[in-house]
Scaffold this motif. Structure first.
Motif: not given
Length: 355
Positions: A27, A33, A105, A111
């Motif tokens: 992450a 991700v 994240l 992301l």
């Protein structure tokens, strides 16, 4: 049959914890991700909550906690080799695994914007629509509310950022504790009044003593000022008068937090060094296991953790290294001046520190 079942269950727990720590690394550092969707994020937070459950269930069990800490050390080592920028996850970190996952994240540029929108989503208070992802929607919005309050109060309290090491809740509660204690001390020179205030407040926390330790650490790590220095001195004296609480604090908190406290406060540094020597003197060498263990069967202290404390302490307070190593060497000589492993705990600590 029961033992085999228990062993398989423990192996499953260790595997799940290890996999979740690896998930945190992904992450934080992986471009994979970019392929995550809402369902993937929900499963990730599910495993983060699982680790928090494991922490809450076993933090008071020294044997299982020790097994979990060894697994974390192995996982951290392998991840550090693969990812030099990786930050190790401690046992205490398992208790705030969801927070760590969220930070990982948000710091990952890969992301997806769709996930970002989900995390920052603002829902109407009357929105009761059922959703598989309802528990992770708006997480950042909740944190922003808390963070905004901290940002408004911080200039008034004159504090620096320490929540990354002890947790946001602990920082806010630590600041409030210092503010209120300072107010009590300023009203009277009678220390009993502050004692009367402090004891019941901290007793409220003692029912969940694992939470009390970060709160005390956060209180002691707030920025120095005349009022806060007096409050911190009082809190340090209170802590030193309760050796059991000090010992629990030094076993529960990460080495880095303890080193920061030692760097900031002479009283804590002296008490911490004294406690490390006490732990060492209580170690006994078990030939069958090939390692030093604490004589108390229910102790959370390990030889490896003790040497880790020393090394982190030396990083924070380099001037202590020569003094402490001279003391350890004097104790080793008093034991017979042996260089063979397993004969003197002081000699083996020295060997570990000089690797």
């Amino acid at each position: 049959m029961g033992c085999e079942c228990g062993q398989r269950h423990m192996e499953a727990v260790l595997k799940n914890v290890s996999c979740t720590v690896q998930l945190l690394a992904v992450a934080a550092h992986s471009g994979v991700v970019n392929e995550w969707d809402e369902q993937t994020v929900t499963r990730a937070f599910h495993w983060a909550r699982y680790c928090e459950h494991i922490y809450n269930r076993f933090h008071g069990n020294p044997v299982i906690r020790g097994v979990l800490e060894k697994q974390l050390q192995l996982t951290n080592h392998s991840l550090k080799e693969a990812l030099p920028e990786y930050n190790a996850v401690s046992f205490l970190d398992l208790g705030r695994c969801q927070d760590l996952l969220l930070l990982c994240l948000l710091n990952n540029s890969a992301l997806p914007i769709s996930i970002m929108k989900m995390l920052f989503e603002t829902k109407a208070s009357g929105d009761c629509t059922s959703s598989d992802y309802e528990d992770v929607r708006g997480l950042c919005n909740q944190i922003i509310q808390c963070k905004s309050a901290c940002t408004v109060l911080r200039p008034l309290l004159g504090t620096q950022h320490c929540w990354c090491s002890v947790g946001a809740d602990a920082e806010v509660q630590g600041e409030m504790l210092m503010e209120r204690l300072g107010s009590v001390l300023s009203q009277s020179s009678d220390p009993h009044l502050a004692e009367d205030f402090l004891s019941p407040v901290l007793q409220e926390f003692e029912v969940a003593v694992e939470h009390l330790c970060p709160v005390i650490a956060a209180a002691l790590l707030t920025t120095d000022s005349a009022a806060q220095t007096a409050s911190q001195d009082f809190l340090l004296d209170w802590l030193q008068s309760r050796s059991g609480m000090l010992q629990h604090m030094c076993t529960a908190l990460p080495s880095k937090v303890l080193a920061d406290l030692a760097e900031r406060h002479q009283k804590f540094r002296d008490a911490f060094c004294k406690l490390l020597k006490k732990w060492a003197s209580e170690m006994e060498y078990r030939v069958t296991e090939g390692e030093w263990v604490h004589a108390a069967t229910n102790s959370a202290v390990s030889f490896q953790k003790m040497t880790e404390h020393y090394l982190t302490l030396f990083e924070a307070c380099p001037s202590l290294r020569t003094e402490i190593e001279d003391e350890l060497n004097a104790q080793r000589i008093a034991d017979g001046d042996f260089d063979v492993r397993g004969l003197s705990v002081w000699g083996d600590i020295l060997l570990a520190l000089r690797k």
